[in-house]
Enzyme design. Structure first.
Site, PDB file in Angstrom:
ATOM      1  N   CYS A  88      13.905  10.261   6.715  1.00  0.00           N
ATOM      2  CA  CYS A  88      14.566  10.615   7.476  1.00  0.00           C
ATOM      3  C   CYS A  88      15.907  10.231   8.116  1.00  0.00           C
ATOM      4  CB  CYS A  88      14.303   9.365   8.406  1.00  0.00           C
ATOM      5  SG  CYS A  88      14.442   8.082   6.982  1.00  0.00           S
ATOM      6  N   GLU A 148      10.690   0.511  10.180  1.00  0.00           N
ATOM      7  CA  GLU A 148      11.745   1.508   9.304  1.00  0.00           C
ATOM      8  C   GLU A 148      10.871   3.186   9.838  1.00  0.00           C
ATOM      9  OE1 GLU A 148      14.454   1.380   9.710  1.00  0.00           O
ATOM     10  OE2 GLU A 148      15.435  -0.519   7.945  1.00  0.00           O
ATOM     11  N   GLU A 154      11.240  15.707  14.845  1.00  0.00           N
ATOM     12  CA  GLU A 154      11.743  15.300  13.585  1.00  0.00           C
ATOM     13  C   GLU A 154      10.623  16.757  12.426  1.00  0.00           C
ATOM     14  OE1 GLU A 154       9.854  12.001  11.620  1.00  0.00           O
ATOM     15  OE2 GLU A 154      11.664  11.598  10.363  1.00  0.00           O
ATOM     16  N   LYS A 184       1.365  -1.344   0.296  1.00  0.00           N
ATOM     17  CA  LYS A 184      -0.305  -0.211   0.235  1.00  0.00           C
ATOM     18  C   LYS A 184       1.262   1.339  -0.043  1.00  0.00           C
ATOM     19  CE  LYS A 184      -1.310   2.407   3.411  1.00  0.00           C
ATOM     20  NZ  LYS A 184      -0.792   4.301   2.686  1.00  0.00           N
TER      21      LYS A 184
HETATM   22  P1  NAD Z   1       3.207   8.329   7.573  1.00  0.00           P
HETATM   23  O1  NAD Z   1       3.249   7.199   8.711  1.00  0.00           O
HETATM   24  O2  NAD Z   1       2.191   9.126   7.409  1.00  0.00           O
HETATM   25  O3  NAD Z   1       2.525   6.675   6.356  1.00  0.00           O
HETATM   26  C1  NAD Z   1       3.529   6.278   5.699  1.00  0.00           C
HETATM   27  C2  NAD Z   1       2.624   5.149   5.605  1.00  0.00           C
HETATM   28  O4  NAD Z   1       1.877   4.550   6.110  1.00  0.00           O
HETATM   29  C3  NAD Z   1       1.473   5.727   4.450  1.00  0.00           C
HETATM   30  O5  NAD Z   1       1.131   4.387   4.163  1.00  0.00           O
HETATM   31  C4  NAD Z   1       0.102   5.697   4.974  1.00  0.00           C
HETATM   32  O6  NAD Z   1      -1.009   5.626   4.301  1.00  0.00           O
HETATM   33  C5  NAD Z   1       0.361   4.799   6.253  1.00  0.00           C
HETATM   34  N1  NAD Z   1      -0.638   4.907   7.402  1.00  0.00           N
HETATM   35  C6  NAD Z   1      -0.860   5.628   7.839  1.00  0.00           C
HETATM   36  N2  NAD Z   1      -2.025   5.109   9.192  1.00  0.00           N
HETATM   37  C7  NAD Z   1      -1.704   4.193   8.804  1.00  0.00           C
HETATM   38  C8  NAD Z   1      -2.296   2.934   9.810  1.00  0.00           C
HETATM   39  N3  NAD Z   1      -3.227   2.926  11.676  1.00  0.00           N
HETATM   40  N4  NAD Z   1      -1.935   1.106  10.208  1.00  0.00           N
HETATM   41  C9  NAD Z   1      -1.177   1.526   8.524  1.00  0.00           C
HETATM   42  N5  NAD Z   1      -0.353   2.584   8.066  1.00  0.00           N
HETATM   43  C10 NAD Z   1      -1.074   3.649   8.517  1.00  0.00           C
HETATM   44  O7  NAD Z   1       4.712   8.519   7.157  1.00  0.00           O
HETATM   45  P2  NAD Z   1       4.838   9.432   5.861  1.00  0.00           P
HETATM   46  O8  NAD Z   1       4.061  10.533   6.657  1.00  0.00           O
HETATM   47  O9  NAD Z   1       4.566   9.320   4.868  1.00  0.00           O
HETATM   48  O10 NAD Z   1       6.231   9.120   5.594  1.00  0.00           O
HETATM   49  C11 NAD Z   1       7.702   9.997   6.672  1.00  0.00           C
HETATM   50  C12 NAD Z   1       7.946   9.321   8.058  1.00  0.00           C
HETATM   51  O11 NAD Z   1       8.252   8.308   7.390  1.00  0.00           O
HETATM   52  C13 NAD Z   1       8.831  10.072   8.634  1.00  0.00           C
HETATM   53  O12 NAD Z   1       8.255  10.229   9.956  1.00  0.00           O
HETATM   54  C14 NAD Z   1      10.482   9.212   8.276  1.00  0.00           C
HETATM   55  O13 NAD Z   1      11.089   9.794   9.318  1.00  0.00           O
HETATM   56  C15 NAD Z   1       9.105   8.363   8.007  1.00  0.00           C
HETATM   57  N6  NAD Z   1      11.069   7.540   6.847  1.00  0.00           N
HETATM   58  C16 NAD Z   1      11.544   6.698   8.016  1.00  0.00           C
HETATM   59  C17 NAD Z   1      12.220   6.607   6.721  1.00  0.00           C
HETATM   60  C18 NAD Z   1      13.478   4.729   7.804  1.00  0.00           C
HETATM   61  O14 NAD Z   1      14.018   4.682   6.408  1.00  0.00           O
HETATM   62  N7  NAD Z   1      13.427   4.720   9.326  1.00  0.00           N
HETATM   63  C19 NAD Z   1      12.218   6.068   6.046  1.00  0.00           C
HETATM   64  C20 NAD Z   1      11.153   7.082   5.114  1.00  0.00           C
HETATM   65  C21 NAD Z   1      10.688   8.073   5.646  1.00  0.00           C
END
Ligand code: NAD
Length: 797
Positions: free
Chosen positions: A601, A567, A699, A493
């Protein structure tokens, strides 16, 4: 062009580069800032512009630059005096020849002339050009106070003398000019705090150094008076007056530059011999600027203050978009309910596509397809699976340009970042295609008497994958490649905001992967993501995203006790010791802190620098950031900063910046949103950050680096570790022992020494603490996506 000056004219400040030369690029930005603020004219080489510190060649350069940048949007006035008559004539003719609209030859500052000599000087210089002339009455510097009647007589005598800038606090003198000589002279007051009284008196306008600081506010006062709305004029005046007063009460040139920094538009300090302001004065100006809330996002800007727009505006051609449907069992299918989610281009805030809004039923269908495909896929020999993954890598490489354009259109990524994402995607598939053929495990052997142990690596089954919006294709590849390499099938997804490249990937590899091996369901996290996390036929849920989403999937996964691979976010500390190569660190952070507009990140976002080198390092960093190019993807390969990926995230980042400003944190460069369409935020360096400030703890995930200082090594390590995240960190020192020791004490899954944000497919990526668990990349990811089975044979005979 024949102009009639009126309104607010900015006496432009002149920026200087680190090497002391006139900073032409920033001067252009200063011009733009005033014009964007609505001023009615700009003045090159006025006293605010430090003409006394400029050589003749530099004065010509400044005038040429200002005329070129103003590009006929507003008239340009060139101050051409304060020199010998011959030089003033030469400067005036040059100004006319390059397109200035009016000259303003002030009498020499340092060699007081008599009134008669001053008039002769002005007559001669005015007579040398055809364009309009403004008399500059500045007794405090020239030692000659030209009385209204004398000036009036001169204007009647010399045709092209049409304006006077009266820089005295004597309002009665300006009133006499306005009322007695208004038929031949338009009067501009040169004392900024007299703007409103002078306008009410009938002045043509103001020539103000403070228009560099608050152009829009001064224009608002002027506009309100013109509209006859004195109440509104007084309201704006009451807001802006304290700041004007604070600036006018300090040495003016330095005060204007301090004011510009206070509103998030720093252009450096004056050139010697003009002194910088003392810190108390800077603090006073900053305080009034904050009270005026000019640090608010809508007015702050980068050093160039503008967003470079793409010439054609369109990155995508007909047929580039993937179908906006789910990809299930090897084919695209509409969603069960037929509802759709808009996909938005963040450079222009326009909708470019729609995708299906997935449901629990859609998700279940995809899981069933993945389950049906898993046994066949898992049974392939390593060589066969490897060949398929190599073909996938080839197909992505063949479509690199298309995928990069799609990614840029959906996320706003600069072209260079999108192209790098695609190249890394190819490498990830190639690495996993190779690594899967060389599994690592304990050797088979007799570890108990008469018993032969064999360790098997098996696929887990069907894996649910949830990806974020910052690297849509690359994060999908980081998951998909090792998951498939290990013999699993998957349902992914993508983020509801950025689904296009994941769908395109599915479309591109549909004839390579067996049906059902990769399935894509688009939709919202709490529906599709949550269903994947709880689905009984899913063996593991792997998510890259925020801590909040990580917690949600871990909770949903608990019921079925499925594995969880997370992650999550980061807040990477960058610990810079006094012996570090500061210039190298600043240059590295230009990339590591702002890559992907800081939506990264592992971004180098939290500097902890030893106090003894803090000023030197901060200056080097601000210099780097000041020259960053902000623009739309497609506006050139040198664009480094694009928009933030969504309105919601833009609001989040600018909210952090507003609260930081309210906490007393200062933007040494940037500080807020950039004007125009799209979700652009200026690359920002925040300084004067108190320990524990929100901006240094949480962050922000935007183009923002905070700079804090430390005195002791232990203090640096403790503060670096004192956040809930533990994804990555870096140490900058030339002391080898210290680099090993400090790296070992930093609580982060990746620690760089004298580098930051350098990644490779051979080495693992993943966090500690609130940054989650599980590893992407490398053979450790292959391990995470497989299970270890011990088969023990009794071989006794
Ligand atoms: P987000 O958590 O808002 O969304 C990530 C994904 O999770 C999306 O596809 C979203 O639809 C889904 N999601 C949201 N709520 C959910 C739930 N209750 N159950 C299952 N899925 C759900 O994050 P974002 O804003 O898209 O991305 C930014 C974040 O990602 C930042 O915190 C960043 O640090 C992190 N990130 C981490 C890495 C890493 O390698 N550690 C890499 C890239 C991004």
């Amino acid at each position: 062009m024949t102009v009639q000056l009126r309104g607010v004219l900015t006496a432009l400040a002149t920026p200087f580069a680190a090497d002391g030369s006139v900073d032409v690029a920033r001067l252009r930005a200063v011009v733009d800032r005033s014009i964007d603020g609505g001023v009615h004219g700009v003045v090159a080489c006025g006293s605010t512009g430090e003409f006394t510190a400029l050589s003749g060649d530099e004065r010509r350069l400044v005038v040429e630059t200002v005329v070129d940048q103003a590009a006929r949007r507003v008239p340009v006035i060139a101050q051409t005096g304060a020199t010998s008559t011959a030089e003033a004539v030469a400067l005036s003719r040059h100004a006319q020849s390059v397109g200035a609209d009016v000259i303003m030859p002030v009498a020499p500052y340092y060699e007081p002339l008599s009134v008669e000599e001053t008039l002769t000087y002005l007559r001669t210089v005015a007579g040398s050009v055809d364009i309009g002339v403004m008399i500059y009455n500045l007794p405090v510097a020239t030692g000659v106070d030209l009385d209204p009647d004398t000036v009036g007589a001169l204007a009647r005598e010399v045709d092209n003398i049409r304006y006077i800038k009266n820089t005295t606090i004597d309002m009665a003198q300006s009133a006499a000019l306005i009322h007695n000589h208004g038929d031949v002279l338009s009067t501009f007051v040169g004392w900024d705090t007299l703007l409103l009284p002078a306008l009410v008196e009938g002045a043509a306008g103001v020539m103000a150094g403070t228009a560099n600081v608050v152009p829009a506010e001064l224009v608002a006062v002027y506009d309100a008076v013109q509209a006859g709305d004195l109440e509104e004029a007084r309201r704006v005046w009451a807001r802006v007056h304290p700041l004007l007063d604070a600036i006018m009460n300090e040495p003016f040139i330095a005060a204007v530059k301090a004011g510009m920094a206070a509103v998030g538009f720093p252009i450096g300090v004056p050139r010697a011999p003009v002194a910088e302001l003392d810190p108390d004065a800077v603090a006073r100006i900053t305080k009034f600027a904050k009270e005026l809330q000019v640090s608010a996002p809508s007015t702050a800007a980068t050093t160039n203050g503008t967003v470079r727009r793409a010439a054609s505006g369109r990155l995508l051609a007909q047929g580039d978009l993937p179908p906006g449907q789910h990809f299930i069992g090897g084919a695209f299918r509409p969603g069960r309910f037929g509802t759709a989610i808009d996909v938005v281009d963040p450079s222009s805030a326009t909708t470019i596509a729609q995708v299906a809004e997935g449901t629990v039923e859609d998700t279940d269908l995809a899981v069933a397809a993945a389950k049906a495909a898993q046994a066949g896929w898992g049974r392939l020999t390593p060589k066969e699976r490897s060949e398929v993954l190599h073909k996938v890598a080839d197909r992505v490489a063949e479509n690199a340009d298309l995928l990069a354009r799609l990614e840029s259109a959906n996320t706003g990524k600069p072209t260079a970042v999108a192209q790098d994402d695609v190249a890394q995607t190819v490498d990830t598939f190639r690495f996993m295609a190779g690594a899967l053929r060389a599994p690592t495990s304990a050797a088979a052997g007799k570890y108990a008497e008469d018993h032969l142990s064999v360790i098997l690596r098996e696929p887990l089954g069907v894996i649910g994958v949830v990806t974020p919006w910052n690297y849509p294709l690359l994060m999908a590849a980081w998951k998909m490649a090792p998951i498939l390499a290990a013999g699993n099938t998957l349902v992914i997804k993508p983020s509801e905001q950025t689904p296009l490249t994941t769908l395109k990937f599915a479309e591109l590899v549909a004839d390579i992967l067996p049906a059902g091996v990769v399935n894509v369901v688009t939709g919202y996290g709490p529906v599709v993501g949550s269903r994947l996390a709880e689905h009984p036929d899913i063996a593991m849920i792997a998510l890259t995203g925020s801590v909040r989403s990580g917690r949600a999937v871990a909770q949903a996964a608990a019921a079925s006790l499925k594995r969880v691979h997370l992650e999550l976010g980061g807040k990477a500390p960058v610990v810079i010791f006094e012996d570090a190569d500061l210039a190298a660190a600043a240059t590295a952070l230009r990339a590591a802190g702002y890559w992907n507009s800081g939506q990264e990140c592992g971004a180098a976002c939290r500097v902890l620098v030893h106090e003894s080198v803090a000023d030197e390092f901060t200056k080097a960093l601000v210099d780097e950031v000041s020259s960053m190019v902000v623009g739309e993807p497609g506006a050139g390969d040198d664009v480094e900063i694009g928009p933030l990926t969504s309105k919601a995230h833009f609001d989040r980042v600018t909210g952090y910046l507003e609260r930081a400003a309210a906490e007393g944190v200062r933007a040494a460069v940037g500080g807020g949103a950039l004007p125009g369409d799209g979700y652009f935020v200026a690359p920002t360096v925040l300084v004067d950050v108190p320990d524990g400030a929100e901006c240094a703890r949480e962050e922000i995930f935007g183009p923002v680096i905070t700079v804090e200082t430390f005195t002791e090594e232990d203090e640096a390590v403790n503060r670096a570790n004192a956040v809930p995240y533990g994804l990555s960190a870096s140490v900058w020192t030339n002391d080898a022992r210290r680099s090993h020791d400090v790296a070992s004490r930093l609580d982060a899954g990746t620690v760089w020494v004298n580098a930051h944000l350098v990644l490779a497919n051979e080495v693992p990526w993943g966090g500690f603490k609130g940054s989650g668990y599980g590893r992407d990349l490398s053979i450790y990811a292959l391990d995470d996506y497989s299970r270890t089975k011990h088969v023990m044979h009794n071989v006794a005979r």
